[in-house]
Design an enzyme around this catalytic site. Structure first.
Site, PDB file in Angstrom:
ATOM      1  CD  GLU A   1      -1.763  -2.447   1.455  1.00 49.31           C
ATOM      2  OE1 GLU A   1      -2.671  -3.512   1.314  1.00 49.31           O
ATOM      3  OE2 GLU A   1      -0.615  -2.764   2.071  1.00 49.31           O
TER       4      GLU A   1
ATOM      5  CB  ILE B   1      -5.979   3.040   3.499  1.00 52.34           C
ATOM      6  CG1 ILE B   1      -5.231   4.045   2.643  1.00 52.34           C
ATOM      7  CG2 ILE B   1      -6.507   3.823   4.913  1.00 52.34           C
ATOM      8  CD1 ILE B   1      -6.176   5.301   2.284  1.00 52.34           C
TER       9      ILE B   1
ATOM     10  CG  HIS C   1     -12.382  -7.324   4.329  1.00 51.98           C
ATOM     11  ND1 HIS C   1     -11.809  -7.915   5.447  1.00 51.98           N
ATOM     12  CD2 HIS C   1     -11.703  -7.770   3.580  1.00 51.98           C
ATOM     13  CE1 HIS C   1     -10.999  -8.968   4.797  1.00 51.98           C
ATOM     14  NE2 HIS C   1     -10.761  -8.509   3.376  1.00 51.98           N
TER      15      HIS C   1
END
Length: 692
Positions: A413, A440, A482
């Site tokens: 990421e 993130i 998620h």
């Protein structure tokens, strides 16, 4: 490669003289700063003392069409490419005419876009983080080169300068991995002085950078004595020639002494002891002087070179002292570069068009962009190849445009986010994806330190065009990794834009505007709205706009108006929301016909606060609705702003509703429902507010 590759180090005497004069210039800069530390240490600085030979050797290889990513000790590199002592001093003293940042950032933190010089984009304080944007530049060059989009026959190379201590950063490993995976034209110069701040190499690492790089298959390597200018020059010549012709990465490990302070704020006498005398034996300046004498350069000629350098520094120092400071009123300039998208264009609901779900509208927007702009590319985890994204949001794009334009990355990421800074600097335009909002966080370092600050600290020279797609939100048992919402964290980062569409038409128009915006834009895309399968989200599916449709960022939309009759009798309120909140509000409002206005923010930064104020003042009662846990959230912040600005017009406190204040979304769907807002919870708040 090894030292054996370096032949006999023959360097033209004119180059040696130039190097010696610039070494004396760099040393005189350091001495001047130390002699005048009451003035020069007002702002922390570092110098290249001891590193001059390898830095000048690298600088002399750079061409005007090359790119460089330097670290904070590289003032000799800057002198070597033609920067003047006066210009460096302007940055040291944070003066208005500092050519890099206008007095906004530290000495030795360049950002240069000047005719006849290599491009040096803004970067952070360069403790390893710069490796990713630098590699992103090489990645962008390789992409543009492969697409036939580079002008001229030059073969640009990227120089990435690192201290050896910084190579232990995980982000450096991500950069190295991509450099060898993609075969990128980059020279990693590692200057090893065996110190971090007060930590030695033995404390910090199990191996040096040369040994470490052996683990990256395809990384060519070279060791040089960084104290010896002739050897350093030959080593850097070979390295640049390799990267320029073979178009693959190479690492140069240069052993150097540290003769100055780590920085002016961490003085050598505090911790170095006898080590300073040990390092002084390898001072590159007397070594080069002896080389010149052996080549029959006279003492008088050498003395003249020294006097010239010292005179320039002395004169420039006085001149810099007298230079003006920045005008305080300019402090807030260049947060963002101006966007060309200022009004809605194209057809939002063209005749005969069919309805599209949000995920397809996003796919079609990216498809349109790739077709229209050859400099555009799209990458992230699983978006390339056969799958086309775990939500099929990039379906068939790799087949249509090829693996060079749409491709999978490793699970990196930080690289996905940070490489876009490098891409932007060379003229490539990246759209990237973080697979889930919960993932993130490894990219936040790059987002905060590199992307968000570049435009402001470079005085607008290096805005970063970057579109970062982030599937977000909870529905139907996605579980703790998620389902998260992250917008409040993102909104504490200045210098980025945050977009949150709630329907297909907005998705397409905002995606186009985000791509055309010269600044970093994060597209938050709610997974529960992608297919309009969640009960109550049918309106997320809309007529698909045409391919010319563009919707400016920062424009809220009233998606439902209250009846004027209800407004007049005081039986109305507004719900200010975004994303899934729009549909919770719509469903709940059916129990209160005519009484509820719903304002969809669409963009969270820039925020259309004028639309918020107008809506609140129209009704006197407001609910700010979010999917995030409420405590310390964007929603609470917005409610506070509303309360301050609309105090006289409010008929009730500004209410807020969000998820329960828990650290994660539970997997079990019944537990998830208990945590999240829903139409029934919204309806209860509406009833309380209307009856207040």
């Amino acid at each position: 490669m090894s030292r054996d590759t370096l032949e006999d180090f023959k360097v033209d005497v004119s180059v040696l003289k130039k190097a010696y004069r610039l070494m004396i210039t760099a040393k005189t800069l350091a001495d001047t700063y130390e002699d005048n530390k009451a003035i020069c240490s007002k702002y922390v600085h570092s110098t290249s003392r001891g590193h001059e030979a390898i830095q000048l050797a690298a600088a002399f290889q750079l061409k005007p069409y090359d790119y460089a990513s330097l670290y904070y000790r590289d003032d000799s590199v800057l002198l070597g490419i033609g920067m003047q002592p006066y210009e460096l001093m302007l940055q040291l003293m944070a003066k208005a005419d500092d050519p890099f940042s206008g007095g906004r950032t530290y000495y030795g933190h360049p950002s240069l876009r000047r005719e006849g010089f290599p491009v040096i984009p803004h970067q952070s304080s360069a403790t390893g983080m710069q490796a990713i944007p630098a590699t992103g530049m090489a990645h962008g060059i390789a992409y543009l080169e492969g697409q036939g989009l580079l002008n001229g026959e030059e073969k640009p190379v990227v120089l990435c300068s690192l201290g050896d201590g910084s190579v232990t950063e995980g982000e450096v490993a991500e950069a190295f991995q991509m450099a060898v995976l993609k075969g990128l034209p980059i020279v990693y110069l590692v200057q090893d002085n065996d110190w971090g701040i007060s930590a030695t190499g033995k404390e910090m690492r199990a191996m040096d950078a040369y040994e470490y790089a052996a683990g990256f298959k395809g990384m060519e390597r070279l060791r040089v004595n960084g104290s010896d200018f002739a050897e350093s020059f030959e080593g850097m010549r070979i390295a640049f020639e390799y990267a320029r012709e073979v178009r693959k990465p190479i690492l140069v490990h240069a052993k150097v002494p540290l003769l100055g302070h780590h920085t002016s704020g961490v003085r050598r006498e505090w911790y170095r002891g006898d080590n300073l005398q040990q390092h002084a034996v390898n001072d590159p300046i007397p070594r080069l002087k002896q080389t010149l004498l052996s080549l029959d350069v006279t003492e008088d000629e050498i003395y003249t070179l020294e006097q010239e350098a010292q005179a320039i520094v002395a004169a420039d120092y006085q001149k810099a002292l007298d230079a003006p400071n920045p005008e305080p009123a300019t402090f807030d300039q260049h947060e963002f570069a101006p966007t060309p998208v200022t009004e809605e264009k194209g057809e939002r609901a063209p005749a005969g068009a069919e309805k599209a779900i949000m995920v397809d509208a996003a796919l079609h927007a990216v498809d349109d962009i790739l077709r229209t702009y050859p400099e555009a590319l799209f990458y992230g985890q699983d978006v390339g190849g056969e799958l086309g994204g775990v939500f099929r949001e990039a379906a068939l794009l790799a087949k249509k445009y090829g693996d060079a334009r749409v491709f999978n990355t490793p699970i990196q990421e930080a690289y996905i986010v940070g490489s876009t800074a490098g891409m932007s600097a060379v003229g490539a335009k990246a759209i990237v994806e973080i697979q889930f909002a919960d993932y993130i966080w490894p990219g936040m370092n790059q987002l905060v330190e590199e992307l968000s600050k570049s435009c402001y600290l470079s005085m607008g020279k290096f805005p970063i065009q970057s579109v970062i797609r982030v599937p977000i939100g909870a529905y139907g048992g996605g579980g703790p990794y998620h389902s998260g919402s992250i917008e409040s964290t993102l909104l504490t980062i200045r210098g980025i834009k945050v977009v949150y569409p709630s329907n297909a038409a907005d998705m397409k128009g905002l995606m186009k505007a985000a791509f055309l915006d010269p600044n970093p834009v994060i597209m938050l895309e709610h997974k529960g709205l992608y297919w309009s399968k969640v009960a109550g989200t049918e309106d997320a599916k809309t007529i698909e706009p045409d391919e010319n449709y563009i919707l400016p960022l920062g424009k809220a939309n009233v998606v439902q108006y209250a009846d004027e009759a209800e407004v007049k009798i005081g039986n109305s309120m507004t719900i200010i929301t975004y994303g899934m909140g729009v549909y919770w509000a719509k469903t709940a409002s059916k129990q209160f016909p005519g009484s509820i206005e719903i304002l969809d923010l669409r963009t969270l930064n820039p925020l259309d606060f004028d639309a918020v104020l107008a809506s609140v003042r129209r009704h006197g009662k407001a609910l700010v609705l979010t999917e995030e846990p409420l405590m310390n959230s964007f929603a609470e912040s917005l409610a506070g702003r509303i309360s301050k600005e609309c105090f006289q017009q409010l008929d009730a406190p500004v209410y807020t509703l969000g998820a329960a204040n828990l650290p994660a979304i539970p997997l079990n769907v019944e537990l998830e429902k208990m945590m999240l807002p829903n139409p029934d919870k919204v309806a209860a708040i509406i009833e309380e507010l209307l009856n207040y």
